[in-house]
Design a protein around this motif. Structure first.
Motif, PDB file in Angstrom:
ATOM      1  N   PHE A 133       0.835  -1.209   0.000  1.00  0.00           N
ATOM      2  CA  PHE A 133       0.000   0.000   0.000  1.00  0.00           C
ATOM      3  C   PHE A 133       0.868   1.256   0.000  1.00  0.00           C
ATOM      4  CE2 PHE A 133      -2.437   3.157   2.548  1.00  0.00           C
ATOM      5  CZ  PHE A 133      -3.470   3.359   1.667  1.00  0.00           C
ATOM      6  N   GLN A 134       1.880   1.290   0.885  1.00  0.00           N
ATOM      7  CA  GLN A 134       2.729   2.471   0.973  1.00  0.00           C
ATOM      8  C   GLN A 134       3.579   2.651  -0.281  1.00  0.00           C
ATOM      9  OE1 GLN A 134       3.181   5.081   3.697  1.00  0.00           O
ATOM     10  NE2 GLN A 134       3.728   5.726   1.631  1.00  0.00           N
ATOM     11  N   TYR A 135       4.116   1.545  -0.824  1.00  0.00           N
ATOM     12  CA  TYR A 135       4.979   1.666  -1.996  1.00  0.00           C
ATOM     13  C   TYR A 135       4.194   2.058  -3.241  1.00  0.00           C
ATOM     14  CZ  TYR A 135       8.816   0.940  -5.210  1.00  0.00           C
ATOM     15  OH  TYR A 135       9.798   1.151  -6.145  1.00  0.00           O
ATOM     16  N   PHE A 136       2.902   1.755  -3.253  1.00  0.00           N
ATOM     17  CA  PHE A 136       2.069   2.157  -4.384  1.00  0.00           C
ATOM     18  C   PHE A 136       2.114   3.678  -4.559  1.00  0.00           C
ATOM     19  CE2 PHE A 136      -2.124   3.632  -5.877  1.00  0.00           C
ATOM     20  CZ  PHE A 136      -2.137   3.051  -7.135  1.00  0.00           C
ATOM     21  N   GLY A 194       5.113   8.977  -6.908  1.00  0.00           N
ATOM     22  CA  GLY A 194       5.779  10.199  -6.474  1.00  0.00           C
ATOM     23  C   GLY A 194       5.063  10.916  -5.351  1.00  0.00           C
ATOM     24  N   LEU A 195       4.321  10.184  -4.533  1.00  0.00           N
ATOM     25  CA  LEU A 195       3.521  10.792  -3.465  1.00  0.00           C
ATOM     26  C   LEU A 195       3.919  10.272  -2.088  1.00  0.00           C
ATOM     27  CD1 LEU A 195       0.065  10.490  -5.269  1.00  0.00           C
ATOM     28  CD2 LEU A 195       1.289  12.632  -4.791  1.00  0.00           C
ATOM     29  N   TRP A 206       5.790  11.525   0.470  1.00  0.00           N
ATOM     30  CA  TRP A 206       5.690  12.403   1.621  1.00  0.00           C
ATOM     31  C   TRP A 206       4.239  12.689   1.994  1.00  0.00           C
ATOM     32  CZ3 TRP A 206       8.302  13.426   5.618  1.00  0.00           C
ATOM     33  CH2 TRP A 206       8.103  14.581   6.377  1.00  0.00           C
ATOM     34  N   GLU A 207       3.400  12.970   1.007  1.00  0.00           N
ATOM     35  CA  GLU A 207       1.992  13.244   1.273  1.00  0.00           C
ATOM     36  C   GLU A 207       1.291  12.010   1.850  1.00  0.00           C
ATOM     37  OE1 GLU A 207      -1.722  14.934   1.633  1.00  0.00           O
ATOM     38  OE2 GLU A 207       0.249  15.861   1.382  1.00  0.00           O
ATOM     39  N   SER A 208       1.557  10.852   1.260  1.00  0.00           N
ATOM     40  CA  SER A 208       0.926   9.617   1.740  1.00  0.00           C
ATOM     41  C   SER A 208       1.420   9.262   3.142  1.00  0.00           C
ATOM     42  CB  SER A 208       1.208   8.469   0.772  1.00  0.00           C
ATOM     43  OG  SER A 208       2.589   8.164   0.722  1.00  0.00           O
ATOM     44  N   PHE A 209       2.718   9.460   3.383  1.00  0.00           N
ATOM     45  CA  PHE A 209       3.282   9.121   4.685  1.00  0.00           C
ATOM     46  C   PHE A 209       2.655   9.984   5.776  1.00  0.00           C
ATOM     47  CE2 PHE A 209       6.338   9.936   8.075  1.00  0.00           C
ATOM     48  CZ  PHE A 209       6.646   8.645   8.479  1.00  0.00           C
ATOM     49  N   LEU A 210       2.582  11.293   5.542  1.00  0.00           N
ATOM     50  CA  LEU A 210       2.022  12.195   6.554  1.00  0.00           C
ATOM     51  C   LEU A 210       0.542  11.917   6.801  1.00  0.00           C
ATOM     52  CD1 LEU A 210       3.654  15.650   5.691  1.00  0.00           C
ATOM     53  CD2 LEU A 210       4.270  14.043   7.507  1.00  0.00           C
ATOM     54  N   THR A 211      -0.158  11.474   5.774  1.00  0.00           N
ATOM     55  CA  THR A 211      -1.586  11.189   5.933  1.00  0.00           C
ATOM     56  C   THR A 211      -1.804   9.835   6.596  1.00  0.00           C
ATOM     57  OG1 THR A 211      -2.099  12.494   3.956  1.00  0.00           O
ATOM     58  CG2 THR A 211      -3.778  10.947   4.723  1.00  0.00           C
ATOM     59  N   ILE A 212      -1.208   8.801   6.023  1.00  0.00           N
ATOM     60  CA  ILE A 212      -1.477   7.432   6.468  1.00  0.00           C
ATOM     61  C   ILE A 212      -0.962   7.181   7.877  1.00  0.00           C
ATOM     62  CG2 ILE A 212      -0.969   5.004   6.017  1.00  0.00           C
ATOM     63  CD1 ILE A 212      -0.792   5.811   3.006  1.00  0.00           C
ATOM     64  N   PHE A 213       0.235   7.664   8.181  1.00  0.00           N
ATOM     65  CA  PHE A 213       0.847   7.304   9.459  1.00  0.00           C
ATOM     66  C   PHE A 213       0.405   8.180  10.624  1.00  0.00           C
ATOM     67  CE2 PHE A 213       3.377   4.608   6.861  1.00  0.00           C
ATOM     68  CZ  PHE A 213       3.708   3.559   7.712  1.00  0.00           C
ATOM     69  N   GLN A 214      -0.540   9.084  10.389  1.00  0.00           N
ATOM     70  CA  GLN A 214      -1.176   9.726  11.537  1.00  0.00           C
ATOM     71  C   GLN A 214      -1.893   8.674  12.381  1.00  0.00           C
ATOM     72  OE1 GLN A 214      -2.905  13.940  10.925  1.00  0.00           O
ATOM     73  NE2 GLN A 214      -3.029  12.990   8.905  1.00  0.00           N
ATOM     74  N   HIS A 215      -2.642   7.816  11.714  1.00  0.00           N
ATOM     75  CA  HIS A 215      -3.261   6.689  12.425  1.00  0.00           C
ATOM     76  C   HIS A 215      -2.439   5.415  12.274  1.00  0.00           C
ATOM     77  CE1 HIS A 215      -4.759   6.287   8.246  1.00  0.00           C
ATOM     78  NE2 HIS A 215      -4.684   4.989   8.480  1.00  0.00           N
ATOM     79  N   GLY A 216      -1.632   5.351  11.204  1.00  0.00           N
ATOM     80  CA  GLY A 216      -0.895   4.125  10.910  1.00  0.00           C
ATOM     81  C   GLY A 216       0.192   3.804  11.924  1.00  0.00           C
ATOM     82  N   THR A 217       0.745   4.820  12.599  1.00  0.00           N
ATOM     83  CA  THR A 217       1.775   4.565  13.613  1.00  0.00           C
ATOM     84  C   THR A 217       1.220   3.670  14.712  1.00  0.00           C
ATOM     85  OG1 THR A 217       2.757   6.730  13.165  1.00  0.00           O
ATOM     86  CG2 THR A 217       3.386   5.644  15.221  1.00  0.00           C
ATOM     87  N   LEU A 218       0.030   4.004  15.205  1.00  0.00           N
ATOM     88  CA  LEU A 218      -0.597   3.178  16.234  1.00  0.00           C
ATOM     89  C   LEU A 218      -1.132   1.882  15.639  1.00  0.00           C
ATOM     90  CD1 LEU A 218      -2.568   5.862  18.313  1.00  0.00           C
ATOM     91  CD2 LEU A 218      -0.359   4.822  18.829  1.00  0.00           C
ATOM     92  N   GLU A 219      -1.667   1.965  14.424  1.00  0.00           N
ATOM     93  CA  GLU A 219      -2.271   0.789  13.799  1.00  0.00           C
ATOM     94  C   GLU A 219      -1.234  -0.293  13.524  1.00  0.00           C
ATOM     95  OE1 GLU A 219      -4.606   0.638   9.800  1.00  0.00           O
ATOM     96  OE2 GLU A 219      -5.828   1.747  11.252  1.00  0.00           O
TER      97      GLU A 219
END
Length: 517
Positions: free
Chosen positions: A197-200, A205-206, A208-221
């Protein structure tokens, strides 16, 4: 020294000890002093009076106090906070090897997801499904790649996401009973999905945007994957490595340890669901705020699961009590008492071992029905889809658990729930009354209580059929009262709704504990 002289010499001390134990206002210093003397006398009697009654008396007396000291603590407010402040962190440190295995498996599976995506550009479609990939590509073209998090109502989204993540946690934990392998497989499955999912987004080329969005909840998940995996590995470790215990004793100890670790994952999963439902969807939030959310989540995990357990165990020297669960077959079961988690697990293991033959029959029957449901859905929906089982398997599983919109699957789901409910209540009643259990008795039980059983299933199934996140939450919250009402009605020969009233009267002083359990 003769036994009679030994008894005369110590008789008053032993009587004082019995009175001290029986007293409501126990004197800890007095009991501690007397207990040391009793154990000394017990050691003496074991040496010189091996087969005499005095040894049996002293052994029983010492055991009474030992069980009184080490019996399970009631989960009051203080006990609740003590669990999170002390008990759980110490268990986490003692189970650090299980956490390391779980973390290593997750890193390995994330790597598989990334490397496979690099080698095969279509790997994301195989894992995430064509529908999700096509939708994300459309969002990217529209200039809003993270729009998927905006496509649901905040409250219902939070409830649905949390329910789904809790189900994943439960599956990861419970499948650990298969010598820990089930938990490892579950971690790999979810880890590969996250890596892919993340590598997609990296490919587009997204990053940084995907990381900041997904890992807001993804860090705990992602952390909950490691924690529930560690709980599952701890659960199965007793069966694999019993040590000096029998395999059954080791399993009792490891099951309780895994269950306590699993309790720790529940609030984290709920918070992660809240962040995903209410915060992640606001992709216009400044980067600095999103970074703060990610770092705060990461700091909490590092502190509570690494630094704080190390401090309590190494610096303060705290340890868990090495006690095992006891089977309670010989002790009467009090139907009006709310037992703690340790006792519930002990009762459950007693029932499962006593009636394992019936359990295997039920598993076989429900498996056949489940397979039939999948086959019918396959024929009904799509006979040509090459990725059918990858794309629809989870939806099928949820539908058979109660979200069925197809009439055939709805009927199978009702039948599955009816079998599980009736067999559970029949087994529980037989276990409490110490009666034999067989298929003839089972069918007699169904015929005598068929109305109550069907009404219970239809209420539960009907609420789930609404397919609303808020209604789903209310359904799960009311399920313990509904089941207790059904059991009370069957036990007392009443109608279901009167049984629910009786259930509430039993729980009037313990509803909080029941909901927590």
């Amino acid at each position: 020294m003769k036994e009679s002289s030994f008894i005369r010499q110590n008789k008053e001390k032993w009587q004082e000890f019995e009175q001290a134990i029986a007293s409501k206002d126990k004197n800890p210093k007095l009991i501690s002093r007397l207990f040391i003397q009793i154990t000394d006398d017990l050691s003496f009697s074991r040496t010189f009076y091996k087969n005499r009654s005095v040894k049996a008396y002293l052994n029983g007396t010492a055991q009474v106090l030992f069980e009184d000291i080490y019996k399970s603590e009631k989960m009051g407010v203080k006990g609740f906070f003590k669990f999170w402040k002390q008990d759980l962190p110490v268990i986490i440190y003692e189970s650090r090897f299980d956490f390391l295995i779980s973390l290593a498996v997750l890193i390995f599976s994330l790597t598989i997801g990334v490397v496979s995506s690099i080698q095969n550009p279509d790997f994301a479609r195989e894992i995430l499904g064509d529908g999700y990939v096509n939708m994300t590509l459309e969002n990217i073209e529209k200039g809003d790649p993270m729009a998927v998090y905006k496509g649901f109502n905040e409250v219902e989204g939070f409830l649905a996401i949390t329910a789904n993540n809790l189900m994943v946690d439960v599956i990861t934990f419970l499948t650990g009973i298969f010598f820990g392998l089930g938990s490892i497989i579950s971690i790999i499955r979810n880890g590969v999905m996250v890596g892919c999912f993340q590598y997609f987004f990296v490919q587009k080329g997204l990053f940084w945007e995907s990381f900041l969005t997904i890992f807001q909840h993804g860090t705990l998940e992602v952390s909950t994957m490691v924690i529930s995996g560690a709980a599952g590995i701890a659960l199965g470790r007793g069966l694999m490595f019993p040590g000096t215990y029998t395999r059954l004793q080791a399993f009792r100890i490891s099951a309780l340890r895994g269950l306590k670790i699993f309790f720790g994952v529940l609030p984290i999963t709920i918070v992660a669901g809240f962040i995903e439902g209410f915060i992640t969807r606001h992709t216009e939030t400044p980067d600095i705020i999103r970074i703060i959310v990610i770092l705060a989540s990461l700091a909490f995990i590092i502190f509570y699961y690494i630094v704080y357990p190390y401090f309590l165990y190494v610096k303060k020297g705290l340890r868990t009590k090495r006690t095992s669960l006891k089977f309670r077959d010989k002790k009467p079961f009090n139907q009006t008492k709310i037992y703690n988690s340790s006792e519930i697990l002990g009762f459950a293991l007693s029932i499962l071992l006593k009636y394992k033959s019936l359990l295997l029959k039920i598993i076989g029957l429900t498996t056949i029905l489940y397979g039939a449901g999948l086959s019918l859905k396959f024929l009904y929906v799509s006979q040509d889809s090459e990725n059918y089982f990858t794309e629809y398997f989870w939806d099928d599983f949820l539908e058979l658990l109660g979200f069925a919109q197809n009439p055939v699957l709805l009927g199978i789901s009702i039948l599955l729930h009816f079998i599980v409910l009736s067999s559970t209540l029949y087994t529980l009643r037989s276990w409490i009354m110490h009666t034999a259990i067989n298929m003839k008795g089972y069918f007699s039980f169904i015929s005598a209580n068929i109305l109550t059983l069907f009404i219970t299933v239809f209420i539960y199934q009907g609420l789930l059929f609404i397919n609303s996140g808020f209604i789903m939450f209310l359904t799960y919250l009311s399920l313990p009262f509904l089941l207790l009402g059904a059991y009370s009605a069957i036990t007392n020969g009443n109608f279901l709704f009167k049984g629910i009233g009786n259930g509430f009267s039993i729980l009037k002083n313990s509803t909080g504990n029941l909901i927590l359990i």
